[in-house]
Design an enzyme around this catalytic site. Structure first.
Site, mmCIF file in Angstrom:
data_model
loop_
_atom_site.group_PDB
_atom_site.id
_atom_site.type_symbol
_atom_site.label_atom_id
_atom_site.label_comp_id
_atom_site.label_asym_id
_atom_site.label_seq_id
_atom_site.Cartn_x
_atom_site.Cartn_y
_atom_site.Cartn_z
ATOM 1 N N LEU A 113 -2.543 -7.943 0.199
ATOM 2 C CA LEU A 113 -1.855 -8.962 0.425
ATOM 3 C C LEU A 113 -2.808 -10.819 1.008
ATOM 4 O O LEU A 113 -2.954 -9.979 2.165
ATOM 5 C CB LEU A 113 -0.106 -9.460 0.631
ATOM 6 C CG LEU A 113 0.772 -8.376 0.453
ATOM 7 C CD1 LEU A 113 1.861 -8.113 1.301
ATOM 8 C CD2 LEU A 113 1.742 -8.685 -1.012
ATOM 9 N N GLY A 172 8.626 6.828 -1.487
ATOM 10 C CA GLY A 172 9.684 5.771 -1.439
ATOM 11 C C GLY A 172 10.053 7.144 -0.515
ATOM 12 O O GLY A 172 11.530 6.563 -0.445
ATOM 13 N N SER A 173 9.592 7.785 0.306
ATOM 14 C CA SER A 173 10.322 8.531 1.640
ATOM 15 C C SER A 173 10.543 7.883 3.024
ATOM 16 O O SER A 173 11.505 7.993 2.997
ATOM 17 C CB SER A 173 9.559 9.619 1.713
ATOM 18 O OG SER A 173 8.623 9.090 2.351
ATOM 19 N N ARG A 191 -1.424 -2.962 -1.682
ATOM 20 C CA ARG A 191 -1.747 -3.834 -2.046
ATOM 21 C C ARG A 191 -1.875 -4.435 -0.890
ATOM 22 O O ARG A 191 -0.936 -4.869 -0.503
ATOM 23 C CB ARG A 191 -1.338 -4.616 -3.314
ATOM 24 C CG ARG A 191 -0.934 -3.723 -4.404
ATOM 25 C CD ARG A 191 -1.625 -3.839 -5.362
ATOM 26 N NE ARG A 191 -2.519 -4.907 -5.823
ATOM 27 C CZ ARG A 191 -4.107 -4.787 -6.426
ATOM 28 N NH1 ARG A 191 -4.713 -3.504 -6.428
ATOM 29 N NH2 ARG A 191 -4.828 -5.419 -6.615
ATOM 30 N N ASP A 204 -3.375 -4.608 8.374
ATOM 31 C CA ASP A 204 -3.497 -3.851 9.791
ATOM 32 C C ASP A 204 -3.169 -3.752 11.012
ATOM 33 O O ASP A 204 -4.445 -3.627 12.046
ATOM 34 C CB ASP A 204 -3.776 -2.462 9.431
ATOM 35 C CG ASP A 204 -4.010 -1.675 7.693
ATOM 36 O OD1 ASP A 204 -2.688 -2.014 6.789
ATOM 37 O OD2 ASP A 204 -4.482 -1.063 7.258
ATOM 38 N N HIS A 207 1.942 1.636 8.912
ATOM 39 C CA HIS A 207 0.514 2.374 8.662
ATOM 40 C C HIS A 207 0.748 3.292 9.260
ATOM 41 O O HIS A 207 1.215 3.820 9.996
ATOM 42 C CB HIS A 207 -0.259 1.181 9.420
ATOM 43 C CG HIS A 207 -1.720 1.667 8.702
ATOM 44 N ND1 HIS A 207 -2.390 1.613 7.575
ATOM 45 C CD2 HIS A 207 -2.777 2.510 9.796
ATOM 46 C CE1 HIS A 207 -4.006 1.711 7.818
ATOM 47 N NE2 HIS A 207 -3.391 2.281 9.007
ATOM 48 N N ASN A 249 5.131 -3.815 8.198
ATOM 49 C CA ASN A 249 4.916 -2.442 7.928
ATOM 50 C C ASN A 249 4.722 -1.565 8.515
ATOM 51 O O ASN A 249 4.408 -1.484 9.070
ATOM 52 C CB ASN A 249 2.859 -3.288 7.552
ATOM 53 C CG ASN A 249 2.178 -1.992 5.890
ATOM 54 O OD1 ASN A 249 2.911 -1.661 5.551
ATOM 55 N ND2 ASN A 249 1.002 -2.155 7.008
HETATM 56 C C1 GRF Z 1 3.664 6.250 4.022
HETATM 57 O O1 GRF Z 1 2.520 7.494 5.149
HETATM 58 C C2 GRF Z 1 3.060 5.118 4.478
HETATM 59 O O2 GRF Z 1 2.788 4.794 5.858
HETATM 60 C C3 GRF Z 1 1.608 4.450 3.748
HETATM 61 O O3 GRF Z 1 1.777 5.167 2.890
HETATM 62 C C4 GRF Z 1 2.854 6.297 2.029
HETATM 63 C C5 GRF Z 1 4.222 5.875 1.549
HETATM 64 O O4 GRF Z 1 4.751 6.734 1.384
HETATM 65 N N1 GRF Z 1 1.323 3.314 4.066
HETATM 66 P P1 GRF Z 1 6.444 7.218 1.320
HETATM 67 O O5 GRF Z 1 5.868 6.071 0.461
HETATM 68 O O6 GRF Z 1 7.313 5.980 1.952
HETATM 69 O O7 GRF Z 1 6.889 7.976 0.693
#
Ligand code: GRF
Length: 219
Positions: free
Chosen positions: A95, A13-14, A93, A147, A111, A109
């Site tokens: 989609l 969740g960062s 996941r 992606d 990535h 999204n």
């Molecule tokens: C991030 O690196 C995001 O780009 C990838 O998964 C990680 C998720 O990190 N898809 P967080 O949960 O937002 O900390």
């Protein structure tokens, strides 16, 4: 009326935290995160959202026999909150194309690579194995192809000789926390659109929009 944003998560969740902070500071203007939805009940991101007083939901993918029934349940939960936009923030996941189409132009999204390099998982290990000197993160609209939707913004970071997966991931993550709030700010303010699989910026001078961010540049 504030814009309504639903954030989908699977883990830590960062990026969610970066979005919440940007909403609180006004960097993402006039926007409320109206729900955080996870496919994993134990995702720390859910606890983070709940602690911030945001409604949380879980649609546990393990309870569904196939991808389309999971997606239908997820859609029902999302649509309950009548969002203007939906942000995938570490949502792990795949989609269905129908799901992407349903939210076309409203679903984004982040990535952890400079797409189209290294789609899918383990992007930092791939970057190290390939010996690339630049790596980074991409915010894109979500379309039917994994992606591969139209790119909104990319942030590049150097790959250093002494890097391992963890040090590189940390450098990219810091960049993610810069570019995702920026992209969402553009999106909610109506400046950014997806039209026929292309990103357009309405009525803005090109110079004000900087879709390429380097470590030291001002956002
Ligand atoms: C991030 O690196 C995001 O780009 C990838 O998964 C990680 C998720 O990190 N898809 P967080 O949960 O937002 O900390």
């Amino acid at each position: 009326m504030p814009k309504r944003l639903v954030v989908l998560v699977s883990g830590r969740g960062s990026n969610l935290q970066a979005i919440l902070s940007a909403c609180a500071s006004g960097q993402i203007p006039a926007t409320e995160v109206v729900a955080v939805i996870s496919n994993r009940p134990q995702a720390p991101a859910l606890a983070l959202a709940a602690a911030a007083g945001i409604p949380v939901r879980c649609v546990d993918h393990r309870r569904f026999g196939d991808r389309s029934s999971f997606d239908a349940a997820l859609r029902a939960q999302i649509d309950d909150f009548a969002p203007d936009h939906i942000a995938l923030a570490g949502f792990m996941r795949r989609l269905t194309p129908e799901f992407a189409q349903h939210y076309g132009g409203r679903l984004v999204n982040i990535h952890p690579s400079l797409l189209p390099a290294f789609p899918g998982l383990h992007t930092h290990a791939q970057a190290l194995a390939e010996g690339v000197k630049l790596h980074g993160a991409t915010v894109h609209f979500v379309t039917a192809d994994l992606d591969a939707g139209p790119i909104i913004v990319q942030g590049a970071v150097p790959v250093l000789a002494q890097d391992d997966v963890d040090s590189l991931a940390a450098r990219v993550l810091a960049m993610e926390h810069r570019i995702y709030p920026q992209a969402i700010a553009w999106l909610v303010s109506g400046r950014l659109r997806m039209e026929q699989d292309k990103v357009t910026i309405d009525g803005e001078k090109a110079g004000e929009f900087s879709p390429c961010i380097w470590p030291g540049t001002e956002d």
